[in-house]
Design a protein around this motif. Structure first.
Motif, PDB file in Angstrom:
ATOM      1  N   LEU A 156      -2.031   3.828  -0.443  1.00 52.85           N
ATOM      2  CA  LEU A 156      -3.317   3.173  -0.652  1.00 52.85           C
ATOM      3  C   LEU A 156      -3.922   2.814   0.708  1.00 52.85           C
ATOM      4  O   LEU A 156      -3.180   2.638   1.678  1.00 52.85           O
ATOM      5  N   PRO A 157      -5.242   2.713   0.746  1.00 60.00           N
ATOM      6  CA  PRO A 157      -6.219   2.892  -0.338  1.00 60.00           C
ATOM      7  C   PRO A 157      -6.354   4.351  -0.749  1.00 60.00           C
ATOM      8  O   PRO A 157      -6.202   5.246   0.081  1.00 60.00           O
ATOM      9  N   HIS A 158      -6.648   4.562  -2.049  1.00 62.24           N
ATOM     10  CA  HIS A 158      -6.634   5.912  -2.612  1.00 62.24           C
ATOM     11  C   HIS A 158      -7.824   6.091  -3.543  1.00 62.24           C
ATOM     12  O   HIS A 158      -8.085   5.254  -4.405  1.00 62.24           O
ATOM     13  N   ASP A 159      -8.532   7.183  -3.363  1.00 68.29           N
ATOM     14  CA  ASP A 159      -9.696   7.524  -4.190  1.00 68.29           C
ATOM     15  C   ASP A 159      -9.443   8.896  -4.793  1.00 68.29           C
ATOM     16  O   ASP A 159      -9.402   9.886  -4.065  1.00 68.29           O
ATOM     17  N   ALA A 210     -12.230   4.996  -0.353  1.00 70.38           N
ATOM     18  CA  ALA A 210     -11.003   4.450   0.235  1.00 70.38           C
ATOM     19  C   ALA A 210     -11.328   3.510   1.397  1.00 70.38           C
ATOM     20  O   ALA A 210     -11.840   3.940   2.428  1.00 70.38           O
ATOM     21  N   ASP A 225       0.796  -1.231   0.000  1.00 70.64           N
ATOM     22  CA  ASP A 225       0.000   0.000   0.000  1.00 70.64           C
ATOM     23  C   ASP A 225       0.832   1.286   0.000  1.00 70.64           C
ATOM     24  O   ASP A 225       0.347   2.326  -0.440  1.00 70.64           O
ATOM     25  N   TYR A 263      -8.646   1.715  -4.672  1.00 70.67           N
ATOM     26  CA  TYR A 263      -9.294   2.155  -3.433  1.00 70.67           C
ATOM     27  C   TYR A 263      -9.323   1.078  -2.356  1.00 70.67           C
ATOM     28  O   TYR A 263      -9.836   1.311  -1.255  1.00 70.67           O
ATOM     29  N   ARG A 264      -8.772  -0.097  -2.658  1.00 68.76           N
ATOM     30  CA  ARG A 264      -8.606  -1.136  -1.645  1.00 68.76           C
ATOM     31  C   ARG A 264      -7.143  -1.583  -1.635  1.00 68.76           C
ATOM     32  O   ARG A 264      -6.333  -1.088  -2.403  1.00 68.76           O
ATOM     33  N   HIS A 265      -6.819  -2.528  -0.789  1.00 64.82           N
ATOM     34  CA  HIS A 265      -5.429  -2.934  -0.601  1.00 64.82           C
ATOM     35  C   HIS A 265      -4.855  -3.632  -1.835  1.00 64.82           C
ATOM     36  O   HIS A 265      -5.582  -4.233  -2.636  1.00 64.82           O
ATOM     37  N   TYR A 314     -10.194   1.831   4.112  1.00 63.93           N
ATOM     38  CA  TYR A 314      -9.316   1.574   5.250  1.00 63.93           C
ATOM     39  C   TYR A 314      -9.958   0.518   6.143  1.00 63.93           C
ATOM     40  O   TYR A 314     -11.177   0.517   6.349  1.00 63.93           O
ATOM     41  N   SER A 373     -15.365  -5.006   0.532  1.00 66.90           N
ATOM     42  CA  SER A 373     -13.948  -5.251   0.775  1.00 66.90           C
ATOM     43  C   SER A 373     -13.783  -6.447   1.703  1.00 66.90           C
ATOM     44  O   SER A 373     -14.662  -6.736   2.530  1.00 66.90           O
TER      45      SER A 373
END
Length: 790
Positions: A32-35, A300, A7, A144-146, A302, A329
Motif C-alpha cells: 500500500l498505497p494501492h489503486d 495511490a 502498508d 489507496y492511502r496508508h 504516496y 490525505s
C-alpha cells in the motif's frame, strides 16, 4: 497510542471488474498505497465513461496476517484506514468489524473484541467499486492511502483525541489551548496525569503543563490546559514554523501512553473590510483547486507524491489550495503545514440529491455526520486549514429537498467540533428551472430583472462565514451591494478569466481570493479543457481521452501555457513566454472549452510548415515586446497590464531562432526568451527531482525524460518510445506523459514522449544502496542515472 505502519505485503485479489464481470484471479502480494483501477486497461465501454477517464472499477479483496501477542490482552487495538475507495467492509477472523461507504474519509476499526491472542489473525478488507457511475472524476479503487495499527494501554489517548487551538496569538506571547480526550477501557476508574509539552523545531521545551484527570471505568474524560509560549514563532506562508506537542498519560509516575502532534501558532480572521487576514496581515488567496489523485500514480497516495504536489503549487505562485471535493490525505495536509500553503478542506460533492446514480447521495443521510466528524476531528490541528467547506455545487442550494435546513445542520455540526475556522460552501449557477417554477408558484410572474439566483440561494448561504462562488465573476461587484457584509471567495474559476478575476479581486476587499479550476491537472472529467477544430460539440472527450487537460500544471508536473500567463498576472514572471499556435490549424476556428486554453506550444520546430503563416503570442509583464526571427526584427508591440500581458504577432514560419525581448517603459531590455528549431532525436536526458532517497519503503524520485537533438535542444515534435529498466534497491512505479488522449498505461516499462518529454517515477524498496535507471530507445544512445538511497 503506539502506531505501526501496515502498508507492506498484503495479499490482493481482483474478483470482479466493472461492469460486474467476474474474473478468476489469484492472490498477488501488493504494498500500500494501492489503486487497482490504474493497473487495469481503460475500457471505452465502462459505465462511468469519460467522467472516470474510462478507467474500470471492480471488487477487490485485501488480506493480511496479524500476529497478536498475549501481551496485547487488556489493551486497545485499532486499525486506522486513511482512505479506501469505496464501500469498504472489514473482517477480522471472519468477524465483521466495520463498514465504511465513503471513499475519502478516514475511519477506525476496533479489533479488540475479535483478536485471538498468541496466534495469527486474518484481516480481510473487501473494496467494492463496481456500482458505476459513482463519481464525476477519477476515483481510483482500493486501499489507496496508508493503514495503521494502533495499540494503547487500558487508559489511552483516543485517536484524534488531541485538539489544539491558539486563542491568543502574538510573537511576544501566545496561548496554546489543548484539549486531550482519554479513554479507560478497564473495569476500574483511574486517576492519571496528563502532561502536555510543547517543543520547538529544535526540540527545546517551549511550554509544559501537567493536569490531574479522573477517568471513569468504560468511559472517557477530557483534560484542558493552557500553554503560554513566550516568545512565539508564528506560522505563516513565508515562515511555516511548526512546534511539536507531546501529549503523555502518566499513571503511578510512569508514562503509559503518548502521542505527538505537529501544530502551528497563528491567527486567522475574515471580515468584509479587511478580507482574509493571517496573523493580522491581509492576504489575497492565490488559489487552485486540486483533486485527490496523484497523476501518474492514480489515486495511490504516496507521501512523496503528496508533498510534491504542494511543492509544485508553491513554486508556481499559489498560496492556497482547495481540496476538491473531498478531504485529502493526511500526508497532503502535513506537506501544506510544513511548506506553507493555505487550505480549504472540503467534505462532499453532493448531499441528498445525487449527480450520479451510485454516488455519495445514496449514503448521505445515514453517514454525513460520521464523515464530517472524521474530516474535522482528523484535520483540525493543521495550521494550514483556514476554511471548512460543507460541499461543492450542491443541488439543494436552491432550497429543494430541505437544502436550507441541511445547510445549517452541516455548518452547526462543524462548529460544534471546531469553531476556529470559517465555513464555506461552493455555489454555482442554477442548472435548471426548478427554483423559477417554485418562485412563480409563490409570487406569480416574476419581473424580467428578478434575481432568481440571489434570492433562492440567500437562505442557503446564511449559515456560511464565506460564500464560495463558482464561475460567478459577474456577480462579485453587484452582490457586494446586494448582500452587504457578505464575504465572497471565488472557489472555482475559468483559467482564461484570470486577468479580469484578479483585477476585480484587487479592487474589492470583501472578495478574498480565487481558486482556479484547476491548479494541477488530473485524471477523469476527460477533455474538460479541450480545444476542438472539427465541429465537435461535447462537454467531455470521447475515448481515449482520460485526462481533464485543464490544469495550470500538467499531470507530470510540467508548466502549461496558462501557468506562464498567470505568472504575469500575479507579477512573478521572470521572462517573456513565447506561445506558438500550431501552424496546421492556422485560419481554422477553434472551439475552446471554458476550462481550456488556446492550443499553443512554446516550440519553434514545425517541419513541413516552412513558409506557412502562424500566430505567436508573447506573454510578458514588460511594457513592450520585440519578436526577432533569425536576427530580423518582426516589430515591437506593447505588452504589460494595459494590454492584458499579451502581444500578438503574425509570423511566417522558417526554421532557426525565434527570440522575444522584453523592454521596460524606458526602452531598456529587461529579459529575453529564445526558441531554437530542433533537429532529429539524438539523445535522452534524465533529470531526477531528487537524486538521493530515504531508505524507507515508498520514497519516490520523479525523473523527467527529454528527447534532445545533437545540440541539446528538446525535440518538441518527437514521439519516441522510451524503455526503462531499474536495477538495485528500487523499481519503476509509474510512467507517463501529458498526452490527454494516449492509450498507453501508467504502469509498465515504456512510454512515448509528448512534446518531447515524459516522466518515470522510481520507488525505493526499503533498502540502502543505489537505484540505477536506464532509458533506451531505437536509434538513440541509452541514458542512465544513479539515485542514492540511504
Amino acid at each position: 497510542m503506539k502506531r505501526q505502519n501496515l502498508d507492506r505485503e498484503w495479499r490482493f485479489k481482483l474478483i470482479s471488474t466493472s461492469p460486474n464481470q467476474d474474473i478468476q484471479s489469484e492472490y498477488t502480494v501488493v504494498d500500500l498505497p494501492h489503486d487497482f483501477s490504474i493497473i487495469q486497461k481503460r475500457d471505452p465501454h465502462t459505465l462511468s465513461g469519460a467522467s472516470n477517464g474510462f478507467f474500470p472499477g471492480g471488487i477487490g479483496i485485501y488480506e493480511k496476517t496479524l500476529y497478536a501477542p498475549v501481551e496485547w490482552k487488556g489493551k486497545k487495538v485499532i486499525l486506522e484506514f486513511e482512505g479506501v475507495y469505496m464501500n469498504a467492509t472489514v473482517h477480522l477472523n471472519n468477524q465483521l468489524v466495520a463498514r465504511h461507504p465513503y471513499g475519502y474519509t478516514s475511519f477506525h476499526c476496533d479489533l479488540t473484541p475479535y483478536l485471538l491472542y498468541g496466534q495469527d489473525n486474518t484481516i480481510r478488507v473487501t473494496v467494492n467499486n463496481s456500482a458505476l457511475p459513482n463519481t464525476r472524476w477519477y476515483s481510483g479503487s482500493g486501499i489507496y492511502r496508508h493503514v495503521w495499527l494502533m495499540i494503547g494501554e487500558s487508559v489511552h489517548i483516543t485517536p484524534w483525541g488531541v485538539y489544539v487551538t491558539t486563542p491568543n496569538v502574538s510573537t511576544e506571547c501566545s496561548t496554546v489551548h489543548v484539549k486531550t480526550t482519554v479513554e479507560n477501557i478497564s473495569e476500574q476508574p483511574e486517576n492519571i496525569i496528563i502532561r502536555s509539552t510543547l517543543l520547538t523545531a529544535c526540540g527545546n521545551v517551549a511550554a509544559m503543563d501537567e493536569t490531574n484527570l479522573y477517568v471513569p471505568s468504560k468511559n472517557t474524560a477530557e483534560a484542558q490546559q493552557d500553554l503560554i509560549v513566550s516568545p512565539a514563532n508564528l506560522w505563516s506562508i513565508e515562515n511555516p514554523y511548526l512546534y511539536t506537542l507531546k501529549s503523555e498519560v502518566i499513571k503511578d509516575r510512569k508514562v503509559i501512553d503518548s502521542t505527538e502532534t505537529r501544530i502551528g501558532i497563528r491567527s486567522i480572521s475574515f471580515d468584509p473590510q479587511n478580507g482574509f487576514q493571517l496573523n493580522g496581515v491581509p492576504i489575497k488567496l492565490k488559489g487552485g483547486c486540486v483533486h485527490h489523485d496523484c497523476g501518474l500514480l492514480g489515486a495511490a497516495a504516496y507521501d512523496r507524491a503528496e508533498e510534491r504536489k504542494v511543492e509544485l503549487l508553491k513554486a508556481n505562485g499559489f498560496n492556497a489550495v482547495r481540496c476538491a471535493h473531498n478531504p485529502p490525505s493526511p500526508a497532503f495536509l502535513d506537506a501544506c503545514d510544513r511548506l506553507g500553503l493555505l487550505v480549504i478542506d472540503e467534505a462532499f460533492d453532493c448531499w441528498r440529491e445525487g449527480k450520479n446514480p451510485n454516488d455519495y447521495s445514496v449514503y448521505f443521510e445515514d453517514w454525513w455526520q460520521k464523515d464530517m466528524a472524521s474530516m474535522v476531528l482528523r484535520d483540525r490541528n493543521h495550521p494550514s486549514i483556514i476554511m471548512w467547506s460543507t460541499g461543492n455545487e450542491i443541488i439543494e442550494r436552491d432550497g429543494r429537498s430541505e437544502g436550507y435546513i441541511y445547510a445549517r445542520k452541516l455548518a452547526d455540526f462543524i462548529r460544534s467540533l471546531d469553531n476556529t475556522r470559517a465555513i464555506t460552501n461552493a455555489l454555482c449557477a442554477l442548472w435548471d428551472d426548478t427554483a423559477v417554477k417554485a418562485l412563480k408558484a409563490k409570487l406569480g410572474d416574476l419581473p424580467e430583472d428578478y434575481d432568481v439566483w440571489g434570492e433562492v440561494t440567500k437562505e442557503f448561504a446564511e449559515p456560511l462565514d464565506v460564500v464560495g462562488y463558482n464561475y460567478l465573476l459577474q456577480r462579485y461587484e453587484s452582490d457586494g451591494k446586494k448582500f452587504p457584509g457578505r464575504i465572497i471567495c471565488g472557489t472555482e474559476s475559468f483559467p482564461r478569466e484570470v486577468f479580469d478575476i484578479w483585477s476585480t479581486i484587487e479592487d474589492l476587499p470583501y472578495v478574498i481570493g480565487d481558486f482556479v479550476w484547476t491548479a494541477l491537472d488530473y485524471l477523469g472529467e476527460a477533455g474538460i479543457g479541450h480545444v476542438w477544430y472539427n465541429g465537435e460539440n461535447s462537454f467531455l472527450g470521447k475515448y481515449p481521452w482520460h485526462q481533464a487537460f485543464c490544469g495550470d500544471i500538467d499531470i507530470c508536473g510540467f508548466k502549461r501555457p496558462q501557468s506562464y500567463y498567470r505568472d504575469c498576472v500575479w507579477g512573478i514572471a521572470k521572462a517573456p513566454y513565447i506561445a506558438v499556435y500550431k501552424p496546421e490549424y492556422y485560419g481554422k476556428e477553434a472551439d475552446i472549452s471554458r476550462w481550456g486554453w488556446p492550443d499553443v506550444v512554446s516550440s519553434w520546430t514545425w517541419p513541413g510548415f516552412e513558409g506557412k503563416p502562424t500566430r505567436v503570442d508573447v506573454y510578458s509583464m514588460d511594457s513592450e515586446v520585440e519578436l526577432i526571427l533569425n536576427g530580423k526584427s518582426l516589430g515591437r508591440k506593447p505588452a504589460g497590464k494595459p494590454n492584458r500581458y499579451i502581444a500578438s504577432f503574425e509570423v511566417i514560419y522558417e526554421p532557426g531562432i525565434l527570440e522575444a525581448v522584453g523592454y521596460n517603459e524606458k526602452g531598456i531590455e529587461t529579459s529575453r526568451t529564445v526558441l531554437k528549431t530542433a533537429g532529429k532525436p539524438a539523445a535522452i536526458r534524465l533529470t531526477p527531482d531528487r537524486n538521493r532517497l530515504n531508505a524507507k519503503f515508498g520514497d519516490l524520485s520523479y525523473v523527467t525524460v527529454e528527447v534532445l537533438d545533437a545540440e541539446g535542444n528538446v525535440v518538441h515534435n518527437a514521439d519516441t518510445n522510451i524503455y526503462f529498466t531499474a536495477s538495485g534497491v528500487g523499481s519503476v512505479l509509474a510512467v507517463g506523459n501529458g498526452n490527454p488522449v494516449s492509450e498507453e498505461m501508467y504502469v509498465g516499462n515504456q512510454r512515448k514522449v509528448y512534446h518531447g518529454r515524459a516522466m518515470v517515477v522510481v520507488r525505493a524498496n526499503g533498502e540502502a544502496g543505489n537505484i540505477i535507471l536506464t532509458a533506451s530507445a531505437e536509434g538513440i544512445p541509452s541514458a542512465q542515472i544513479i539515485i542514492e538511497v540511504n
